[in-house]
Design a protein around this motif. Sequence first.
Motif, PDB file in Angstrom:
ATOM      1  N   TYR A 170       0.938   5.470   0.041  1.00  0.00           N
ATOM      2  CA  TYR A 170       0.287   6.771   0.172  1.00  0.00           C
ATOM      3  C   TYR A 170       1.380   7.815   0.379  1.00  0.00           C
ATOM      4  O   TYR A 170       2.028   7.848   1.426  1.00  0.00           O
TER       5      TYR A 170
ATOM      6  N   GLU B 261       4.484   8.120  -0.931  1.00  0.00           N
ATOM      7  CA  GLU B 261       5.749   7.467  -0.554  1.00  0.00           C
ATOM      8  C   GLU B 261       6.846   7.719  -1.582  1.00  0.00           C
ATOM      9  O   GLU B 261       7.700   6.864  -1.795  1.00  0.00           O
TER      10      GLU B 261
ATOM     11  N   ASP C  11       7.441   1.433   3.272  1.00  0.00           N
ATOM     12  CA  ASP C  11       8.527   2.209   3.888  1.00  0.00           C
ATOM     13  C   ASP C  11       9.687   1.359   4.405  1.00  0.00           C
ATOM     14  O   ASP C  11      10.545   1.853   5.131  1.00  0.00           O
TER      15      ASP C  11
ATOM     16  N   LYS D 187      -6.366   9.316  12.724  1.00  0.00           N
ATOM     17  CA  LYS D 187      -6.563   8.110  11.915  1.00  0.00           C
ATOM     18  C   LYS D 187      -6.509   6.865  12.781  1.00  0.00           C
ATOM     19  O   LYS D 187      -7.299   5.942  12.619  1.00  0.00           O
TER      20      LYS D 187
ATOM     21  N   GLN E  55       9.710  -0.730   6.690  1.00  0.00           N
ATOM     22  CA  GLN E  55       9.659  -1.068   8.117  1.00  0.00           C
ATOM     23  C   GLN E  55       9.408  -2.561   8.283  1.00  0.00           C
ATOM     24  O   GLN E  55       9.761  -3.154   9.285  1.00  0.00           O
TER      25      GLN E  55
ATOM     26  N   ASP F 267      -2.892   4.570  -2.909  1.00  0.00           N
ATOM     27  CA  ASP F 267      -4.083   4.983  -2.167  1.00  0.00           C
ATOM     28  C   ASP F 267      -4.290   6.493  -2.282  1.00  0.00           C
ATOM     29  O   ASP F 267      -4.313   7.206  -1.290  1.00  0.00           O
TER      30      ASP F 267
ATOM     31  N   SER G  76       0.849  -1.197   0.000  1.00  0.00           N
ATOM     32  CA  SER G  76       0.000   0.000   0.000  1.00  0.00           C
ATOM     33  C   SER G  76       0.881   1.241   0.000  1.00  0.00           C
ATOM     34  O   SER G  76       1.845   1.326   0.742  1.00  0.00           O
TER      35      SER G  76
ATOM     36  N   LYS H 237       2.855   6.257  20.412  1.00  0.00           N
ATOM     37  CA  LYS H 237       2.161   5.262  19.618  1.00  0.00           C
ATOM     38  C   LYS H 237       2.166   3.890  20.310  1.00  0.00           C
ATOM     39  O   LYS H 237       1.170   3.170  20.291  1.00  0.00           O
TER      40      LYS H 237
ATOM     41  N   ARG I  39      11.622   3.719   9.497  1.00  0.00           N
ATOM     42  CA  ARG I  39      11.202   4.170   8.183  1.00  0.00           C
ATOM     43  C   ARG I  39      12.413   4.655   7.397  1.00  0.00           C
ATOM     44  O   ARG I  39      13.227   5.390   7.933  1.00  0.00           O
TER      45      ARG I  39
ATOM     46  N   SER J  46       5.422   9.001   8.801  1.00  0.00           N
ATOM     47  CA  SER J  46       4.265   8.148   9.060  1.00  0.00           C
ATOM     48  C   SER J  46       2.977   8.839   8.614  1.00  0.00           C
ATOM     49  O   SER J  46       2.801  10.033   8.834  1.00  0.00           O
ATOM     50  N   LYS J  47       2.090   8.070   7.964  1.00  0.00           N
ATOM     51  CA  LYS J  47       0.835   8.652   7.469  1.00  0.00           C
ATOM     52  C   LYS J  47      -0.300   8.469   8.468  1.00  0.00           C
ATOM     53  O   LYS J  47      -1.430   8.843   8.204  1.00  0.00           O
TER      54      LYS J  47
END
Length: 335
Positions: A13, A15, A103, A219, A105, A50, A11, A139, A208, A213-214
Amino acid sequence: MSKKMLSIVISVYNEEDVLKLFLKTIQEALKKMQEKQFDIWDYELIFVNDGSQDTSERILDEFAQKDTSIKVVHFSRNFGHEAAMIAGIDRAMGDFIICMDADLQNPPEEIPRMIAQYELGYDVILMARKENKDAGFRKNMTSKLFYGVFNAVSSVKFEQSVSDFFGISQTVAKILRSRYREVNRYLRGYIQNIGFQRVILEYKAKERVGGHSKYSFHKLFNVALDALTCFSKTPLRAGLYVGGISGVLSIGLLLYYGISYWIHKEGNGMILLCFFLFLFFTVLFLVLGIMGEYIGVLLEEVKDRPIYIVREERNQEEEFIDEKEVERTRGEKSN
Ligand code: UDP
Ligand code: MG
């Protein structure tokens, strides 16, 4: 022996900073893997864009142009990480399908371990983070809190450190394609809840390699809410519990009021009235609030909005046909 196919769903977004490095790293890892132990595995890469606003789209199109084993899907707008993974799974032709982030990760070096588990007969391979330096204290704490609350109220228990890095067999993918099409969804939960042989592998999450980070707090909060409403009915019952407790309380109060009236021959009606008013309004609003939450979910389902809308695709197998369409035409033929 016929070759087996590995599909990797990525995915994407915004990047642009990491895509080229990602492709280079994963292709090297896959080549090494094919040379060493898994020479019977072919692979395809499915990038799901995305709704990126940066140059990701152009970079991905270039990838697809150079290499036909790279498929690209562009969404018409940002539908979120989960929708992107689902779109990739929908299009994956492989016997084994791996979802990962762009990314780096999720280290591509882990792929051979995952395939080895698949070959042992596992259908769901969950990857659990050993440590996540990049995530930071906030987080990690919110994730702990979320899983704590979630597992306390839900009948389905989720693994805490399981990430969006996972592998599933084509069999599981087929189920995800035909079922679990809710708009209000929690893919990570589905694959933990779908059954089959499942194994959890630990991996060391990396930092990353570029970009940022998105996942904003907002979110993440929405993901947590979706997960809760997707899998737990306990909040709905909280109203009942609170109602029960308040019922007992009010009977106690009534008794207290009656006894004190009987002893003193008068009671403070005003205080009693106010207390009751507050008590019942609290209960009422609590129940209404919770019902509202679920009615919200119902409404979304009734609306039956698409999980994603594809604008255009590259290097897509022509046989890719909407399963529902196939079912429909099959029905027509047999009629
Ligand atoms: N992503 C996406 N849509 C979004 C947000 C993120 O497709 O709305 C992708 C993103 O490009 C990345 C993956 O999901 O490949 C994980 O996102 P990110 O690395 O920002 O999350 P984190 O690793 O910080 O949890
Ligand atoms: Mg990430």
